[in-house]
Design a protein around this motif. Sequence first.
Motif, PDB file in Angstrom:
ATOM      1  N   LYS A 142      31.650  16.971 -13.174  1.00  0.00           N
ATOM      2  CA  LYS A 142      31.099  15.877 -12.666  1.00  0.00           C
ATOM      3  C   LYS A 142      31.831  14.769 -12.120  1.00  0.00           C
ATOM      4  O   LYS A 142      31.261  14.083 -11.321  1.00  0.00           O
ATOM      5  N   PHE A 143      33.057  14.549 -12.447  1.00  0.00           N
ATOM      6  CA  PHE A 143      34.081  13.696 -11.994  1.00  0.00           C
ATOM      7  C   PHE A 143      35.473  14.339 -11.989  1.00  0.00           C
ATOM      8  O   PHE A 143      35.967  14.083 -12.998  1.00  0.00           O
ATOM      9  N   GLU A 144      35.852  14.600 -10.917  1.00  0.00           N
ATOM     10  CA  GLU A 144      37.205  15.388 -10.537  1.00  0.00           C
ATOM     11  C   GLU A 144      38.244  14.498 -11.225  1.00  0.00           C
ATOM     12  O   GLU A 144      39.290  14.954 -11.371  1.00  0.00           O
ATOM     13  N   ARG A 145      38.377  13.264 -10.856  1.00  0.00           N
ATOM     14  CA  ARG A 145      39.327  12.404 -11.238  1.00  0.00           C
ATOM     15  C   ARG A 145      39.437  11.944 -12.658  1.00  0.00           C
ATOM     16  O   ARG A 145      39.854  10.968 -12.968  1.00  0.00           O
ATOM     17  N   HIS A 146      38.958  12.707 -13.552  1.00  0.00           N
ATOM     18  CA  HIS A 146      38.693  12.044 -14.967  1.00  0.00           C
ATOM     19  C   HIS A 146      40.241  12.294 -15.687  1.00  0.00           C
ATOM     20  O   HIS A 146      40.065  13.518 -16.401  1.00  0.00           O
ATOM     21  N   GLY A 147      41.067  11.456 -15.421  1.00  0.00           N
ATOM     22  CA  GLY A 147      42.459  11.707 -16.216  1.00  0.00           C
ATOM     23  C   GLY A 147      42.016  11.771 -17.675  1.00  0.00           C
ATOM     24  O   GLY A 147      42.890  12.721 -18.259  1.00  0.00           O
ATOM     25  N   LYS A 148      41.307  11.029 -18.174  1.00  0.00           N
ATOM     26  CA  LYS A 148      41.309  11.047 -19.573  1.00  0.00           C
ATOM     27  C   LYS A 148      40.765  12.323 -20.167  1.00  0.00           C
ATOM     28  O   LYS A 148      41.155  12.776 -21.246  1.00  0.00           O
ATOM     29  N   ALA A 149      39.609  13.015 -19.511  1.00  0.00           N
ATOM     30  CA  ALA A 149      39.244  14.217 -19.856  1.00  0.00           C
ATOM     31  C   ALA A 149      40.301  15.304 -19.542  1.00  0.00           C
ATOM     32  O   ALA A 149      40.369  16.204 -20.525  1.00  0.00           O
ATOM     33  N   TYR A 150      41.102  15.385 -18.691  1.00  0.00           N
ATOM     34  CA  TYR A 150      42.152  16.199 -18.559  1.00  0.00           C
ATOM     35  C   TYR A 150      43.306  16.220 -19.722  1.00  0.00           C
ATOM     36  O   TYR A 150      43.498  17.171 -20.305  1.00  0.00           O
ATOM     37  N   GLU A 151      43.488  14.962 -19.995  1.00  0.00           N
ATOM     38  CA  GLU A 151      44.467  14.891 -21.093  1.00  0.00           C
ATOM     39  C   GLU A 151      43.959  15.349 -22.371  1.00  0.00           C
ATOM     40  O   GLU A 151      44.493  16.122 -23.351  1.00  0.00           O
ATOM     41  N   ARG A 152      42.532  15.044 -22.978  1.00  0.00           N
ATOM     42  CA  ARG A 152      42.026  15.494 -23.983  1.00  0.00           C
ATOM     43  C   ARG A 152      41.716  17.099 -24.044  1.00  0.00           C
ATOM     44  O   ARG A 152      42.049  17.796 -24.675  1.00  0.00           O
ATOM     45  N   ARG A 153      41.558  17.655 -22.487  1.00  0.00           N
ATOM     46  CA  ARG A 153      41.386  19.044 -22.605  1.00  0.00           C
ATOM     47  C   ARG A 153      42.907  19.648 -22.613  1.00  0.00           C
ATOM     48  O   ARG A 153      42.779  20.719 -23.469  1.00  0.00           O
ATOM     49  N   GLY A 154      43.819  19.058 -22.142  1.00  0.00           N
ATOM     50  CA  GLY A 154      45.006  19.663 -22.435  1.00  0.00           C
ATOM     51  C   GLY A 154      45.324  19.621 -23.956  1.00  0.00           C
ATOM     52  O   GLY A 154      46.218  20.667 -24.328  1.00  0.00           O
ATOM     53  N   TYR A 155      44.943  18.621 -24.758  1.00  0.00           N
ATOM     54  CA  TYR A 155      45.190  18.681 -26.043  1.00  0.00           C
ATOM     55  C   TYR A 155      44.506  19.832 -26.656  1.00  0.00           C
ATOM     56  O   TYR A 155      45.191  20.920 -27.654  1.00  0.00           O
ATOM     57  N   VAL A 156      43.187  20.191 -26.414  1.00  0.00           N
ATOM     58  CA  VAL A 156      42.674  21.417 -26.969  1.00  0.00           C
ATOM     59  C   VAL A 156      43.322  22.764 -26.549  1.00  0.00           C
ATOM     60  O   VAL A 156      43.490  23.592 -27.261  1.00  0.00           O
ATOM     61  N   ASN A 157      43.723  22.891 -25.145  1.00  0.00           N
ATOM     62  CA  ASN A 157      44.435  23.865 -24.754  1.00  0.00           C
ATOM     63  C   ASN A 157      45.806  24.258 -25.554  1.00  0.00           C
ATOM     64  O   ASN A 157      46.200  25.338 -25.883  1.00  0.00           O
ATOM     65  N   PHE A 158      46.628  22.875 -25.775  1.00  0.00           N
ATOM     66  CA  PHE A 158      47.627  23.253 -26.612  1.00  0.00           C
ATOM     67  C   PHE A 158      47.366  23.659 -28.054  1.00  0.00           C
ATOM     68  O   PHE A 158      48.028  24.511 -28.599  1.00  0.00           O
ATOM     69  N   LYS A 159      46.120  23.211 -28.724  1.00  0.00           N
ATOM     70  CA  LYS A 159      46.096  23.756 -29.993  1.00  0.00           C
ATOM     71  C   LYS A 159      45.517  25.253 -29.798  1.00  0.00           C
ATOM     72  O   LYS A 159      45.903  25.944 -30.999  1.00  0.00           O
TER      73      LYS A 159
END
Length: 342
Positions: A142-159
Amino acid sequence: MSAIYKTIVSGCLEFGNQRSYDQVLNLFQHRTENYYRNDILIDAEEAFQESSFTLNLPRFIKESSEKSWKNTLNLLNYIAEYAIAGDVRMWVIHERKLILDETIEPVGDKSVIKAFMKGRELVKETGMEEEAMKALNRAIDKFERHGKAYERRGYVNFKLRNFDDAMYDFTKSVDIHPNNPEAYWGRANVKIIKKDLRGAIEDLEMARKTSIPHQPIFWSARRLRGELHLQLGEFQQAIFELKMVTNRPFTETDPNYKWQKNALYNYGKALFEVGEFGEAVKAFNKMFDFDVERKEAPPKADQFLNRGLARQKAGETGYMSDIKEAAGLGSEKAAELLEALV
Protein backbone atom coordinates in the motif's frame (compact mmCIF):
# COMPACT_ATOMS: atom_id res chain seq x y z
CA MET A 1 15.55 32.18 35.52
CA SER A 2 13.65 29.53 33.54
CA ALA A 3 14.97 25.98 33.38
CA ILE A 4 16.92 24.87 30.31
CA TYR A 5 16.21 21.47 28.78
CA LYS A 6 18.23 19.47 26.29
CA THR A 7 15.87 18.27 23.59
CA ILE A 8 16.80 15.62 21.03
CA VAL A 9 14.59 14.97 18.02
CA SER A 10 15.05 12.46 15.21
CA GLY A 11 12.83 10.76 12.66
CA CYS A 12 10.67 11.08 9.59
CA LEU A 13 6.94 11.28 8.87
CA GLU A 14 5.64 10.24 5.46
CA PHE A 15 2.57 11.91 3.93
CA GLY A 16 2.43 9.93 0.72
CA ASN A 17 1.30 12.42 -1.90
CA GLN A 18 1.40 16.06 -2.93
CA ARG A 19 -2.07 16.90 -1.66
CA SER A 20 -1.48 15.57 1.85
CA TYR A 21 1.97 17.10 1.97
CA ASP A 22 0.69 20.56 1.00
CA GLN A 23 -2.11 20.32 3.53
CA VAL A 24 0.25 19.38 6.36
CA LEU A 25 2.78 22.06 5.45
CA ASN A 26 0.06 24.71 5.54
CA LEU A 27 -1.27 23.43 8.85
CA PHE A 28 2.23 23.33 10.30
CA GLN A 29 2.97 26.90 9.30
CA HIS A 30 -0.43 28.16 10.47
CA ARG A 31 -0.15 26.55 13.89
CA THR A 32 3.46 27.60 14.30
CA GLU A 33 2.55 31.24 13.77
CA ASN A 34 -0.89 31.43 15.37
CA TYR A 35 -0.91 28.81 18.12
CA TYR A 36 2.72 28.74 19.21
CA ARG A 37 3.95 32.21 18.20
CA ASN A 38 6.93 30.61 16.42
CA ASP A 39 8.15 29.13 19.71
CA ILE A 40 8.99 25.67 18.37
CA LEU A 41 12.26 23.86 17.69
CA ILE A 42 11.67 22.89 14.04
CA ASP A 43 12.40 25.03 10.99
CA ALA A 44 9.78 24.18 8.36
CA GLU A 45 12.02 25.15 5.44
CA GLU A 46 14.68 22.68 6.57
CA ALA A 47 12.41 19.88 7.76
CA PHE A 48 9.80 19.55 5.01
CA GLN A 49 11.02 17.70 1.91
CA GLU A 50 8.66 18.11 -1.03
CA SER A 51 10.58 15.66 -3.23
CA SER A 52 9.63 12.79 -0.89
CA PHE A 53 6.50 14.32 0.71
CA THR A 54 8.05 13.99 4.16
CA LEU A 55 8.87 15.80 7.34
CA ASN A 56 12.48 14.71 7.68
CA LEU A 57 14.34 15.35 10.93
CA PRO A 58 17.90 14.09 11.04
CA ARG A 59 18.85 13.99 14.69
CA PHE A 60 19.32 17.42 16.22
CA ILE A 61 20.03 18.53 19.76
CA LYS A 62 18.86 21.89 21.05
CA GLU A 63 18.68 23.64 24.37
CA SER A 64 15.20 24.96 24.96
CA SER A 65 12.64 26.12 27.45
CA GLU A 66 9.93 23.79 28.69
CA LYS A 67 7.38 25.70 26.65
CA SER A 68 9.38 25.27 23.43
CA TRP A 69 9.74 21.51 23.64
CA LYS A 70 6.13 21.04 24.71
CA ASN A 71 4.95 23.19 21.80
CA THR A 72 7.09 21.11 19.45
CA LEU A 73 5.77 17.84 20.85
CA ASN A 74 2.16 18.98 20.53
CA LEU A 75 2.69 20.15 16.97
CA LEU A 76 4.37 16.89 15.95
CA ASN A 77 1.54 14.86 17.45
CA TYR A 78 -0.94 17.00 15.53
CA ILE A 79 0.66 16.59 12.10
CA ALA A 80 1.31 12.87 12.70
CA GLU A 81 -2.46 12.42 12.37
CA TYR A 82 -2.03 13.17 8.66
CA ALA A 83 0.96 10.84 8.12
CA ILE A 84 0.76 7.29 6.81
CA ALA A 85 4.19 5.97 7.84
CA GLY A 86 7.36 6.75 9.75
CA ASP A 87 7.88 8.03 13.26
CA VAL A 88 9.69 10.74 15.20
CA ARG A 89 11.45 10.20 18.52
CA MET A 90 11.81 12.98 21.06
CA TRP A 91 13.88 12.87 24.22
CA VAL A 92 14.04 15.64 26.79
CA ILE A 93 16.82 15.73 29.38
CA HIS A 94 16.93 18.01 32.40
CA GLU A 95 19.81 18.08 34.85
CA ARG A 96 21.20 14.91 33.22
CA LYS A 97 17.97 13.00 33.82
CA LEU A 98 15.71 11.75 31.05
CA ILE A 99 12.27 13.22 31.69
CA LEU A 100 10.60 12.44 28.35
CA ASP A 101 10.97 9.62 25.83
CA GLU A 102 8.20 9.96 23.27
CA THR A 103 7.51 8.23 19.96
CA ILE A 104 5.25 10.19 17.62
CA GLU A 105 3.77 8.02 14.88
CA PRO A 106 0.70 7.79 12.64
CA VAL A 107 -2.46 6.34 14.14
CA GLY A 108 -5.91 5.94 12.69
CA ASP A 109 -8.04 3.89 10.34
CA LYS A 110 -5.98 4.19 7.16
CA SER A 111 -5.42 0.70 5.77
CA VAL A 112 -1.64 1.08 5.52
CA ILE A 113 -1.42 2.13 9.17
CA LYS A 114 -3.63 -0.73 10.34
CA ALA A 115 -1.65 -3.28 8.32
CA PHE A 116 1.66 -2.10 9.77
CA MET A 117 0.36 -1.96 13.33
CA LYS A 118 -1.01 -5.49 13.02
CA GLY A 119 2.24 -6.80 11.58
CA ARG A 120 4.32 -5.09 14.24
CA GLU A 121 2.27 -6.70 17.01
CA LEU A 122 2.34 -10.14 15.38
CA VAL A 123 6.14 -9.98 15.16
CA LYS A 124 6.23 -10.13 18.95
CA GLU A 125 4.28 -13.41 19.07
CA THR A 126 6.15 -16.70 18.74
CA GLY A 127 4.88 -18.81 15.88
CA MET A 128 3.09 -15.93 14.14
CA GLU A 129 5.88 -15.08 11.71
CA GLU A 130 3.92 -15.95 8.58
CA GLU A 131 0.93 -13.88 9.66
CA ALA A 132 3.23 -11.00 10.56
CA MET A 133 4.83 -11.27 7.13
CA LYS A 134 1.46 -11.06 5.39
CA ALA A 135 0.44 -7.95 7.32
CA LEU A 136 3.77 -6.22 6.69
CA ASN A 137 3.60 -7.16 3.01
CA ARG A 138 0.20 -5.45 2.84
CA ALA A 139 1.63 -2.31 4.42
CA ILE A 140 4.48 -2.23 1.89
CA ASP A 141 2.14 -2.96 -1.02
CA LYS A 142 0.00 0.00 0.00
CA PHE A 143 2.96 2.32 0.56
CA GLU A 144 6.27 1.34 -1.00
CA ARG A 145 8.32 3.81 1.10
CA HIS A 146 7.32 2.20 4.40
CA GLY A 147 10.76 2.02 5.97
CA LYS A 148 9.47 0.78 9.32
CA ALA A 149 7.58 -2.07 7.66
CA TYR A 150 10.72 -3.12 5.78
CA GLU A 151 12.68 -3.12 9.03
CA ARG A 152 10.10 -5.26 10.85
CA ARG A 153 9.81 -7.61 7.87
CA GLY A 154 13.59 -7.90 7.89
CA TYR A 155 13.41 -9.07 11.49
CA VAL A 156 10.80 -11.68 10.56
CA ASN A 157 12.94 -12.91 7.67
CA PHE A 158 15.92 -13.10 10.01
CA LYS A 159 13.94 -15.24 12.47
CA LEU A 160 12.90 -17.49 9.59
CA ARG A 161 16.56 -17.69 8.47
CA ASN A 162 15.75 -16.04 5.14
CA PHE A 163 18.98 -14.09 5.37
CA ASP A 164 19.12 -12.76 1.81
CA ASP A 165 15.57 -11.45 2.15
CA ALA A 166 16.41 -9.97 5.54
CA MET A 167 19.43 -8.21 4.04
CA TYR A 168 17.23 -6.73 1.32
CA ASP A 169 14.63 -5.52 3.82
CA PHE A 170 17.09 -3.94 6.25
CA THR A 171 18.96 -2.24 3.41
CA LYS A 172 15.70 -0.93 1.96
CA SER A 173 14.77 0.46 5.37
CA VAL A 174 18.17 2.16 5.71
CA ASP A 175 17.83 3.67 2.24
CA ILE A 176 14.43 5.14 3.09
CA HIS A 177 15.13 6.20 6.67
CA PRO A 178 18.90 6.41 7.26
CA ASN A 179 18.39 7.52 10.87
CA ASN A 180 16.75 4.30 12.05
CA PRO A 181 19.20 2.41 14.33
CA GLU A 182 17.11 -0.78 14.36
CA ALA A 183 17.65 -1.28 10.62
CA TYR A 184 21.43 -0.97 10.99
CA TRP A 185 21.35 -3.37 13.94
CA GLY A 186 19.35 -5.90 11.95
CA ARG A 187 21.61 -5.67 8.92
CA ALA A 188 24.71 -6.01 11.11
CA ASN A 189 23.39 -9.30 12.46
CA VAL A 190 22.78 -10.58 8.94
CA LYS A 191 26.32 -9.61 7.98
CA ILE A 192 27.65 -11.55 10.96
CA ILE A 193 25.83 -14.64 9.71
CA LYS A 194 27.40 -14.04 6.30
CA LYS A 195 30.88 -13.66 7.90
CA ASP A 196 31.15 -10.01 6.86
CA LEU A 197 32.46 -8.81 10.20
CA ARG A 198 33.88 -5.55 8.83
CA GLY A 199 30.55 -4.67 7.31
CA ALA A 200 28.80 -5.57 10.55
CA ILE A 201 31.12 -3.30 12.53
CA GLU A 202 30.30 -0.41 10.18
CA ASP A 203 26.56 -0.96 10.59
CA LEU A 204 26.87 -1.22 14.36
CA GLU A 205 28.68 2.10 14.39
CA MET A 206 25.78 3.61 12.46
CA ALA A 207 23.35 2.07 14.95
CA ARG A 208 25.29 3.80 17.71
CA LYS A 209 25.46 7.12 15.88
CA THR A 210 21.73 7.16 15.13
CA SER A 211 20.73 6.35 18.72
CA ILE A 212 21.43 7.98 22.08
CA PRO A 213 22.86 6.55 25.32
CA HIS A 214 19.38 6.45 26.85
CA GLN A 215 18.39 3.78 24.30
CA PRO A 216 19.34 0.12 24.89
CA ILE A 217 20.35 -0.30 21.23
CA PHE A 218 23.15 2.24 21.72
CA TRP A 219 24.85 -0.09 24.22
CA SER A 220 23.94 -3.29 22.39
CA ALA A 221 25.73 -1.92 19.34
CA ARG A 222 28.82 -1.05 21.39
CA ARG A 223 28.90 -4.48 23.01
CA LEU A 224 28.61 -6.35 19.74
CA ARG A 225 31.22 -4.11 18.09
CA GLY A 226 33.58 -4.96 20.91
CA GLU A 227 32.99 -8.67 20.46
CA LEU A 228 33.63 -8.45 16.71
CA HIS A 229 36.84 -6.47 17.22
CA LEU A 230 37.94 -9.22 19.61
CA GLN A 231 37.22 -11.88 16.99
CA LEU A 232 39.31 -9.93 14.48
CA GLY A 233 42.23 -9.63 16.89
CA GLU A 234 41.75 -5.86 17.26
CA PHE A 235 42.17 -5.91 21.00
CA GLN A 236 42.51 -2.20 21.76
CA GLN A 237 39.31 -1.43 19.84
CA ALA A 238 37.58 -4.25 21.69
CA ILE A 239 38.79 -2.90 25.03
CA PHE A 240 37.54 0.60 24.20
CA GLU A 241 34.01 -0.59 23.41
CA LEU A 242 33.70 -3.22 26.14
CA LYS A 243 35.08 -0.98 28.87
CA MET A 244 32.32 1.51 28.12
CA VAL A 245 29.67 -1.21 28.22
CA THR A 246 30.88 -3.00 31.35
CA ASN A 247 31.10 0.26 33.28
CA ARG A 248 27.48 1.09 32.47
CA PRO A 249 25.05 0.32 35.33
CA PHE A 250 22.09 -1.26 33.53
CA THR A 251 18.81 -1.84 35.31
CA GLU A 252 17.42 -5.38 35.33
CA THR A 253 14.69 -4.32 32.89
CA ASP A 254 17.26 -3.17 30.33
CA PRO A 255 17.91 -5.89 27.70
CA ASN A 256 21.64 -5.22 28.03
CA TYR A 257 21.61 -6.37 31.66
CA LYS A 258 21.48 -10.05 30.70
CA TRP A 259 24.43 -9.64 28.34
CA GLN A 260 26.81 -8.16 30.91
CA LYS A 261 28.35 -11.53 31.76
CA ASN A 262 29.31 -12.00 28.11
CA ALA A 263 30.63 -8.45 27.89
CA LEU A 264 32.80 -8.90 30.99
CA TYR A 265 34.12 -12.23 29.72
CA ASN A 266 35.14 -10.74 26.39
CA TYR A 267 36.54 -7.64 28.07
CA GLY A 268 38.73 -9.86 30.24
CA LYS A 269 39.93 -11.81 27.20
CA ALA A 270 40.84 -8.62 25.34
CA LEU A 271 42.75 -7.28 28.36
CA PHE A 272 44.61 -10.57 28.65
CA GLU A 273 45.69 -10.39 25.01
CA VAL A 274 47.36 -6.99 25.50
CA GLY A 275 49.12 -8.08 28.69
CA GLU A 276 46.90 -6.26 31.20
CA PHE A 277 46.62 -9.37 33.33
CA GLY A 278 45.62 -7.72 36.59
CA GLU A 279 42.79 -5.83 34.89
CA ALA A 280 41.75 -9.03 33.15
CA VAL A 281 41.44 -10.76 36.54
CA LYS A 282 39.24 -7.90 37.77
CA ALA A 283 36.98 -8.26 34.74
CA PHE A 284 36.68 -12.03 35.21
CA ASN A 285 35.99 -11.60 38.94
CA LYS A 286 33.22 -9.16 38.13
CA MET A 287 31.90 -11.66 35.60
CA PHE A 288 31.59 -14.33 38.30
CA ASP A 289 29.86 -11.85 40.60
CA PHE A 290 27.26 -11.32 37.89
CA ASP A 291 24.87 -14.20 38.53
CA VAL A 292 22.57 -13.92 35.50
CA GLU A 293 23.07 -16.91 33.20
CA ARG A 294 21.80 -17.27 29.65
CA LYS A 295 22.29 -19.88 26.97
CA GLU A 296 24.59 -17.54 25.02
CA ALA A 297 26.95 -17.17 28.00
CA PRO A 298 30.46 -18.64 27.60
CA PRO A 299 30.81 -22.18 28.98
CA LYS A 300 31.59 -22.33 32.68
CA ALA A 301 34.77 -24.26 31.95
CA ASP A 302 36.03 -21.42 29.74
CA GLN A 303 35.15 -18.85 32.38
CA PHE A 304 37.27 -20.63 35.00
CA LEU A 305 40.08 -21.40 32.58
CA ASN A 306 40.46 -17.81 31.39
CA ARG A 307 40.43 -16.43 34.91
CA GLY A 308 42.96 -19.04 35.96
CA LEU A 309 45.30 -18.10 33.13
CA ALA A 310 44.95 -14.40 33.94
CA ARG A 311 45.62 -15.06 37.64
CA GLN A 312 48.70 -17.06 36.76
CA LYS A 313 50.09 -14.33 34.49
CA ALA A 314 49.28 -11.66 37.08
CA GLY A 315 51.15 -13.62 39.75
CA GLU A 316 48.03 -14.06 41.85
CA THR A 317 47.09 -17.05 43.96
CA GLY A 318 44.08 -19.19 43.17
CA TYR A 319 44.91 -19.91 39.56
CA MET A 320 45.37 -23.63 40.19
CA SER A 321 41.90 -23.96 41.69
CA ASP A 322 40.41 -22.23 38.64
CA ILE A 323 42.24 -24.51 36.23
CA LYS A 324 41.20 -27.58 38.24
CA GLU A 325 37.60 -26.39 38.19
CA ALA A 326 37.79 -25.90 34.42
CA ALA A 327 39.25 -29.38 33.95
CA GLY A 328 36.51 -30.86 36.11
CA LEU A 329 33.95 -29.16 33.88
CA GLY A 330 35.41 -30.84 30.81
CA SER A 331 38.03 -28.41 29.47
CA GLU A 332 40.69 -30.41 27.64
CA LYS A 333 43.04 -27.43 27.60
CA ALA A 334 42.72 -27.10 31.37
CA ALA A 335 43.41 -30.81 31.80
CA GLU A 336 46.57 -30.50 29.69
CA LEU A 337 47.71 -27.50 31.73
CA LEU A 338 47.18 -29.42 34.96
CA GLU A 339 49.40 -32.23 33.73
CA ALA A 340 52.12 -29.74 32.83
CA LEU A 341 51.85 -27.87 36.12
CA VAL A 342 51.67 -30.81 38.50
